[in-house]
Every structure is written in structure tokens, then in C-alpha cells.
Design a protein around this motif. Sequence first.
Motif, PDB file in Angstrom:
ATOM      1  N   LEU A 231       0.832  -1.208   0.000  1.00  0.00           N
ATOM      2  CA  LEU A 231       0.000   0.000   0.000  1.00  0.00           C
ATOM      3  C   LEU A 231       0.864   1.256   0.000  1.00  0.00           C
ATOM      4  O   LEU A 231       0.549   2.237  -0.686  1.00  0.00           O
ATOM      5  CB  LEU A 231      -0.951   0.015   1.201  1.00  0.00           C
ATOM      6  N   ARG A 232       1.947   1.217   0.756  1.00  0.00           N
ATOM      7  CA  ARG A 232       2.879   2.370   0.789  1.00  0.00           C
ATOM      8  C   ARG A 232       3.501   2.570  -0.596  1.00  0.00           C
ATOM      9  O   ARG A 232       3.611   3.688  -1.087  1.00  0.00           O
ATOM     10  CB  ARG A 232       3.960   2.132   1.837  1.00  0.00           C
ATOM     11  N   PHE A 233       3.873   1.463  -1.258  1.00  0.00           N
ATOM     12  CA  PHE A 233       4.417   1.572  -2.617  1.00  0.00           C
ATOM     13  C   PHE A 233       3.398   2.255  -3.535  1.00  0.00           C
ATOM     14  O   PHE A 233       3.741   3.160  -4.292  1.00  0.00           O
ATOM     15  CB  PHE A 233       4.736   0.192  -3.220  1.00  0.00           C
ATOM     16  N   ALA A 234       2.148   1.782  -3.466  1.00  0.00           N
ATOM     17  CA  ALA A 234       1.088   2.314  -4.333  1.00  0.00           C
ATOM     18  C   ALA A 234       0.817   3.790  -4.049  1.00  0.00           C
ATOM     19  O   ALA A 234       0.577   4.569  -4.965  1.00  0.00           O
ATOM     20  CB  ALA A 234      -0.192   1.492  -4.163  1.00  0.00           C
ATOM     21  N   ALA A 235       0.879   4.178  -2.781  1.00  0.00           N
ATOM     22  CA  ALA A 235       0.626   5.578  -2.395  1.00  0.00           C
ATOM     23  C   ALA A 235       1.717   6.508  -2.908  1.00  0.00           C
ATOM     24  O   ALA A 235       1.470   7.696  -3.138  1.00  0.00           O
ATOM     25  CB  ALA A 235       0.503   5.695  -0.884  1.00  0.00           C
TER      26      ALA A 235
END
Length: 164
Positions: free
Chosen positions: A158-162
Motif C-alpha cells: 500500500l505504501r508503494f502504491a501511495a
Amino acid sequence: MPIHDVSGRTDDSSDLLFLDIDGVLHPVGMDYSFSSRFFSHLPGLEALLREFESVDVIISSDWRLAESIEQLQRYFSADTRHRIIGATPQIDPNATVLHRRQLEIQAWLDGNGRNDAEWVALDDWPSSFEAGFERLVLTDPKRAFDEDSFQELRSHFLRFAAGR
């Protein structure tokens, strides 16, 4: 589930998961030949890979020393196996090295021009990484990739996607 991806991504823009196998995709200390628990946690990992299409996988497990990438890909489902894109190099096995897996991952990143990539390692071998290493999702080798490690890995994805 939503799919987290960037349209038109190239291989050089993928996020990376450095994947161990024993103690991650199945518990350690079992007879793999006759056990239904062999690769029993792979479906959970593949579910995350389907949700986060920007993540490609590099094998960091010692399995990479005995099997080719093509052989390792065969353990994965047809729709995810193409995302197994490589394996880390082996540092001299006779050398005494601290944080071996971490160094092998860095060697792969350096050798592939991917030092700017977002990445995380999924492993059950804590001594092969610096203590408190932020890019490590550590599994319990007897429980493998359980719900806790699933949620922790998902938070990295999720952090990567954000960040896109």
C-alpha cells in the motif's frame, strides 16, 4: 479487491518483493514430498500479487541455487509466474558475511540498476538482515506466511502504491 497499478508501467518501474521460500511459503521442518502443506501459503501471497500488480518478485531463497527461474516459476499460478523476474546472486558461501541476504539483495539492485526501486524482503531468517531492518517482513518459520505477515506485507505494498 482494488488493483493497485500504474498503467503503462515498464519492468524498470516495478516495485520488488525479495522472496524466501522455506519458512515463508510453507513451514520449515516438514516432509515436503508427502505434505499438503508444501507451498501451502503461496495462495495468500498470490492474492496480494494479484491485488498489487506493480510488484515483481525476485527469489532470494537458497532454492535459487538448485533450481532455475523457469523451474521456480512453475510453483506459481499461470497468472503470476511471469512476475518472478530473477534471483539474487550468491555471495561466496565460504566467506563469513553478516547480513548475507541483505547484501545479496543489494547486489541484485546494484547489478540491475534498481537502487531507486521500492522493495521489501519476505523472509524467516532474521540474522541475515540488520536488526530492525525496515524493509523486512519477518515470518515465523513454523507458521510461515500467516495473517500477521500478510497484513504487514500488504501495508508495504500500500505504501508503494501511495508513492506513485
